[in-house]
Enzyme design. Structure first.
Site, PDB file in Angstrom:
ATOM      1  N   ASN A 270       7.522  11.314   2.966  1.00  0.00           N
ATOM      2  CA  ASN A 270       8.325  10.138   2.656  1.00  0.00           C
ATOM      3  C   ASN A 270       9.721  10.148   3.239  1.00  0.00           C
ATOM      4  O   ASN A 270      10.406   9.134   3.238  1.00  0.00           O
ATOM      5  CB  ASN A 270       8.375   9.934   1.147  1.00  0.00           C
ATOM      6  CG  ASN A 270       7.076   9.341   0.673  1.00  0.00           C
ATOM      7  OD1 ASN A 270       6.726   8.244   1.086  1.00  0.00           O
ATOM      8  ND2 ASN A 270       6.342  10.073  -0.136  1.00  0.00           N
TER       9      ASN A 270
ATOM     10  N   THR B  38      -3.009  -1.294  -8.913  1.00  0.00           N
ATOM     11  CA  THR B  38      -2.214  -0.473  -8.027  1.00  0.00           C
ATOM     12  C   THR B  38      -2.862  -0.350  -6.668  1.00  0.00           C
ATOM     13  O   THR B  38      -4.051  -0.104  -6.576  1.00  0.00           O
ATOM     14  CB  THR B  38      -2.068   0.915  -8.654  1.00  0.00           C
ATOM     15  OG1 THR B  38      -1.422   0.748  -9.909  1.00  0.00           O
ATOM     16  CG2 THR B  38      -1.231   1.810  -7.792  1.00  0.00           C
TER      17      THR B  38
ATOM     18  N   GLU C  30       0.320  11.525  -2.138  1.00  0.00           N
ATOM     19  CA  GLU C  30       1.031  12.085  -0.975  1.00  0.00           C
ATOM     20  C   GLU C  30       1.449  13.520  -1.242  1.00  0.00           C
ATOM     21  O   GLU C  30       2.196  13.797  -2.176  1.00  0.00           O
ATOM     22  CB  GLU C  30       2.227  11.201  -0.636  1.00  0.00           C
ATOM     23  CG  GLU C  30       1.760   9.917   0.055  1.00  0.00           C
ATOM     24  CD  GLU C  30       2.889   8.960   0.351  1.00  0.00           C
ATOM     25  OE1 GLU C  30       2.686   8.112   1.229  1.00  0.00           O
ATOM     26  OE2 GLU C  30       3.942   9.056  -0.273  1.00  0.00           O
TER      27      GLU C  30
END
Lengths: 392, 392
Positions: free
Chosen positions: B387, B181, B264
């Site tokens: 986002n 990842t 995030e």
């Protein structure tokens, strides 16, 4: 709303919710109704789900009433099975039905004991209040974090008369495709045998509730029931049955879309259409992967035409396809051709994305004829706010 | 930090990012280094991912440099392959390496053309600035929405001397388990053959990066590289190799945890431990299902001891287990025993959940000995904010 004949509805406050808002509802059919159900696939299943399955089998799909409570899922509790059964027994006694002719459904918090006495004490009031025009009160009573009731209706004119269909559902969070999602109750007055009704529901769910997600989570209580009491006296003939099924499917789709549109914190309904996939199942997988991507959902929230996230989510679906032969349209505007950026006006598209609906179309060339449409919502600060403090 | 011998680092601003912050980085080994890589499993793969795979094969796992850019993923663009190759060629020329000895990696926005000239023009400055102590500058240059650099180091004392390991990674969003990842670079000065290194990395990733998620999304650019240049002169013997592998795995786990902690918008690191599952794979599936549940992640954000959501998420993992033989502990406090609510002080547990780490333990009795530990973060308004406006 032209409601199906022969059903009565009631909703009362039984003291299950902390706030005084109807939390106990009844749907009662005057005639024995054919019934079909689809339920959660979660390994953890609430007591009312298990009892509804048993009652559908024991009654051979002929039921008289549905009793629903909100505010408590009656799941993962010591007394869950006994509470669900006591609820059905009390309703059966008041409505002169056999216990297996009553189907229970619950929604709310998991792991908190539900006091059966609250329901048993309130049921006589509910039965006393049953009326043909209280459909909307039930639709409101089953709401949890829903911001509005969700109803849909339809009718089909057949040679021997008209049959009516009306449904209600609740959603908001803990919603994922793959099964009968959340609570939903759809009634028709057509004459349809239980076995036929089961097939209709199964196929209809595949094109509606199983094509919709809010957050990819599946509740322990998901229950979708379809009742057909025949009160119209109209038995569709073999050729007409397909039209009735199409209308029931349309009602199910309206309800599913209403859930997506009212997802917790949602500001936009997102419709995702995938075409040209190797199969319908593959198209559905790709559409679901896009629908469940938090990055796509947040980009839509921000009106950001970020098609890179869409193709990336498609690439995560576990379906073989050639990104170099993939086109994407956002609100009808080509943003990606053959896997590459297409020229478009970012400002104009951003403005188009500010509306309440977002249309995403992904087309693959040369892979097959698989198609699927899928509904979801955007992901906003509101979802976090609601879910960070649901219990408290 | 005791860095491995024989590596030099550099980072410069090449003008790829809109803001003036280092966006081009080099990791160079003075000796030919064994190299192993794991890459995204997404169907859509960025040009640098495809080229890194090719170079690893062409060089037989013996490389000299890694060139990394942030600010642009070099993915789904017309010129992607040419840009990645031109980047490697330019670096190879300056560093006197063969082209296949240079591995590229990129992170940033998808679908926007990357200008190779910006990199080619900046590379001489980067090469001129190479220094053994600029590890931290590279760790900062590869950050995108990360709030802090992520580094981890370790060493192992062997009979013939000490070998050192140091790694850096970036994460933040579009992070899911199931594969290498995000970007990660781990260097050691031990003497290890490429084939052996590949096995170590594969096993280590299974216990680290593949046990971590932020939002369940998988990037098109995920790249994790492990280099072993042998600069210590120490070749671990057969018995010692396991200790070196254990330390590399520990460094990989530190890096994976750092990504989860800095997800995030994240406020908390969540560690999920599942035991008593039918197999380790089943335990991992259950842990991953809990880790990827937005409802669990938002409850943790709100310090809400909502164990119902945890058992519900476990029930969605597709693993057969008996919820009635399942116990859950939150921050060490029993909240669920045999699938039912355990008595606990809500206020005390809520206070314990306000800290920066959340520990969830789910134990199944009688199903097997499968165990897994998994890391993720809570889900907050910050994730949405970041986002909904990443590109704009």
């Amino acid at each position: 709303m032209n409601l199906p004949l022969g059903y009565r509805y009631a909703a009362v406050y039984a003291g299950i919710r902390a706030v005084e808002r109807d939390d106990l509802a009844l749907i009662v059919s005057g005639l024995p109704a054919s019934a079909a159900g689809v339920f959660t696939q979660n390994r953890v299943q609430a007591a009312p789900v298990r009892l509804s399955r048993r009652h559908l089998a024991a009654s051979r799909g002929q039921v008289g009433a549905v009793v629903i409570n909100a505010g408590n899922a009656n799941c993962a509790t010591r007394t869950g099975a006994a509470v669900a059964l006591a609820t059905c027994k009390a309703a059966a006694r008041l409505l002169h039905l056999r216990v297996a002719e009553v189907l229970p459904a619950s929604t709310g918090v998991i792991g908190v004991e539900l006091d059966a006495m609250k329901i048993i004490d309130a049921l006589p009031r509910a039965v006393g209040g049953l009326a043909e025009d209280r459909f909307g009160e039930v639709a409101r009573a089953i709401m949890t974090t829903d911001t509005r009731p969700k109803e849909a209706a339809g009718e089909v004119r057949l040679r021997r008369g008209t049959v009516r269909i009306a449904g209600m559902t609740k959603g908001a969070g803990m919603i994922q495709p793959q099964m009968a999602t959340t609570l939903g109750f759809v009634m028709t007055d057509a004459v349809i045998a239980p076995a036929q009704l089961r097939g209709m529901l199964k196929r209809g769910v595949e094109l509606s509730y199983n094509r919709m997600s809010v957050d990819g989570d599946t509740s322990t209580n998901d229950t979708l029931l379809l009742l057909a009491n025949g009160a119209s006296g109209v038995r569709p003939d073999a050729g007409e049955m397909a039209r009735v099924e199409a209308e029931i499917t349309r009602v199910l789709q309206e309800l599913a879309k209403a859930i997506a549109r009212d997802g917790e914190g949602a500001g936009k309904l997102i419709t995702i259409t995938v075409s040209g996939a190797p199969s319908h199942a593959a198209a559905t997988r790709i559409a679901r992967s896009i629908a469940n991507s938090p990055l796509v959902k947040t980009a839509v929230h921000g009106s950001d035409p970020n098609w890179g996230r869409i193709i990336c989510a498609a690439g995560n679906a576990g379906v073989k396809f050639d990104p170099g032969r993939t086109d994407i349209r956002l609100q009808g505007v080509a943003v990606c051709r053959s896997g590459l950026a297409a020229p478009f006006s970012e400002a104009e598209l951003k403005a188009k994305l500010d509306g309440p609906e977002c249309d995403i179309r992904l087309r693959i060339r040369g892979a097959g004829k698989g198609e699927a449409t899928f509904w979801t919502c955007d992901f906003t600060e509101g979802y976090i706010e609601i879910n960070a403090s649901y219990r408290t």
